[in-house]
Design a protein around this motif. Structure first.
Motif, PDB file in Angstrom:
ATOM      1  N   GLN A 101       0.823  -1.206   0.000  1.00 47.06           N
ATOM      2  CA  GLN A 101       0.000   0.000   0.000  1.00 47.06           C
ATOM      3  C   GLN A 101       0.861   1.262   0.000  1.00 47.06           C
ATOM      4  O   GLN A 101       0.482   2.278  -0.592  1.00 47.06           O
ATOM      5  CB  GLN A 101      -0.951  -0.009   1.197  1.00 47.06           C
ATOM      6  N   SER A 148       1.794   1.747  -3.513  1.00 41.93           N
ATOM      7  CA  SER A 148       0.636   2.212  -4.285  1.00 41.93           C
ATOM      8  C   SER A 148       0.371   3.696  -4.055  1.00 41.93           C
ATOM      9  O   SER A 148       0.080   4.444  -5.000  1.00 41.93           O
ATOM     10  CB  SER A 148      -0.614   1.397  -3.925  1.00 41.93           C
ATOM     11  N   ASP A 200      -5.812  -0.235  -6.132  1.00 38.04           N
ATOM     12  CA  ASP A 200      -5.766   0.696  -4.997  1.00 38.04           C
ATOM     13  C   ASP A 200      -5.237   2.059  -5.435  1.00 38.04           C
ATOM     14  O   ASP A 200      -5.778   3.103  -5.053  1.00 38.04           O
ATOM     15  CB  ASP A 200      -4.870   0.155  -3.884  1.00 38.04           C
ATOM     16  N   LEU A 219      -6.428   4.683   1.007  1.00 36.68           N
ATOM     17  CA  LEU A 219      -5.367   5.375   0.279  1.00 36.68           C
ATOM     18  C   LEU A 219      -5.859   6.707  -0.274  1.00 36.68           C
ATOM     19  O   LEU A 219      -5.094   7.686  -0.324  1.00 36.68           O
ATOM     20  CB  LEU A 219      -4.823   4.499  -0.847  1.00 36.68           C
TER      21      LEU A 219
END
Length: 299
Positions: free
Chosen positions: A91, A94, A148, A177
């Motif tokens: 994450q 991302s 994401d 996010l």
């Protein structure tokens, strides 16, 4: 295929990051307070940039350098927030990529509409509200882009209370996010335009619109000190705050309400000094007149 003599790539992005860290104390502070100040540089050096992304970043750097630097600083803040929140490595990668590309859509928006001194009309606002969709379309399906990251780009102007755009999403409909990127995006713009105390003021005004845990993580990274308070630029930056708030109708209304109250208080104080000036005669007349001028200028 289009090429550039000095294209943006991971190496050039790391060079830009080093320059920011070297010259801008607030970003050194942010990275230091993550506990691992080198993680951002390592992630940036290894991020997968599709050729299309490198080309668009290159065009942004050459044609819209302020937007390019905004993307890098926003990526720094977003990555640091992801570290502080304990998000997993995937994450963090991302959010880094999403932050670098989140304003690709603005490259297709008339720069005159986005100019700080321009008052955006309701008709023009439609072009601004579509830029997250444009950016999503540009990156969707590119190498290295997770779902994401793509959703974070699409939703980075959504707000928890439904006041954002393009889809007026609320609460849990907005991904984690996207919430991180929303805070990082606003924080970078506010840090660039004025002092840290006004950054805090903006997030207090928008407390129903941003994720409280992410805003608290930002507060910890910024770590506003007494010295920051002493360095606050009191020569009015209200215009700059209105510019930042203009794409958020609720925040803009709250800010206008606050400024109207300040104007009324300043006017009331000035009138009271005028009324009681004979009683204040021991004061230096020059200092008194200077205060009156400042108060009347706030109206």
């Amino acid at each position: 295929m289009l090429t550039a003599k000095h294209p943006v790539n991971t190496h050039s992005l790391v060079v830009e990051l080093d320059s920011i860290i070297r010259h801008e104390a607030v970003y050194r502070r942010i990275l230091t307070r993550t506990g691992d100040p080198h993680a951002m540089k390592q992630a940036l050096a290894s991020v997968q940039l599709a050729p299309e992304v490198m080309l668009r970043l290159t065009v942004m750097r050459e044609c819209r350098p302020e937007l390019f630097m905004h993307a890098i600083r926003t990526a720094l803040i977003a990555f640091a927030l992801a570290q502080s929140l304990g998000l997993p490595e995937g994450q963090r990668d991302s959010i880094l990529l999403a932050a670098l590309c989140h304003d690709f859509g603005e490259m297709h928006t008339d720069p005159e509409i986005l100019a700080a001194e321009h008052n955006i009309t309701q008709y023009e606002r439609r072009y601004i509200h579509v830029h997250p969709i444009t950016a999503q379309v540009l990156v969707q399906g590119l190498r290295g882009f997770s779902s994401d990251a793509t959703l974070a780009i699409l939703q980075h102007h959504e707000r928890l209370d439904g006041s954002g755009y393009p889809n007026a999403l609320q609460g849990d409909s907005i991904t984690v996010l996207a919430r991180v990127l929303a805070v990082a995006d606003v924080a970078e713009t506010a840090i660039r335009r004025f002092d840290l105390l006004r950054v805090e003021m903006l997030f207090r005004l928008g407390q129903k619109r941003f994720d409280a845990s992410i805003v608290n993580a930002l507060r910890d990274l910024l770590h506003i000190t007494t010295n920051d308070a002493q360095e606050m630029r009191l020569a009015s930056n209200a215009t700059g705050m209105l510019v930042i708030a203009q794409d958020d109708a609720d925040m803009l209304r709250d800010l206008h309400r606050m400024l109207d109250k300040l104007e009324w208080l300043a006017s009331d104080l000035a009138n009271e000094i005028d009324r009681r000036s004979p009683e204040l005669s021991p004061l230096a007349q020059g200092a008194l007149n200077g205060l009156l001028v400042q108060l009347h200028q706030m109206k």
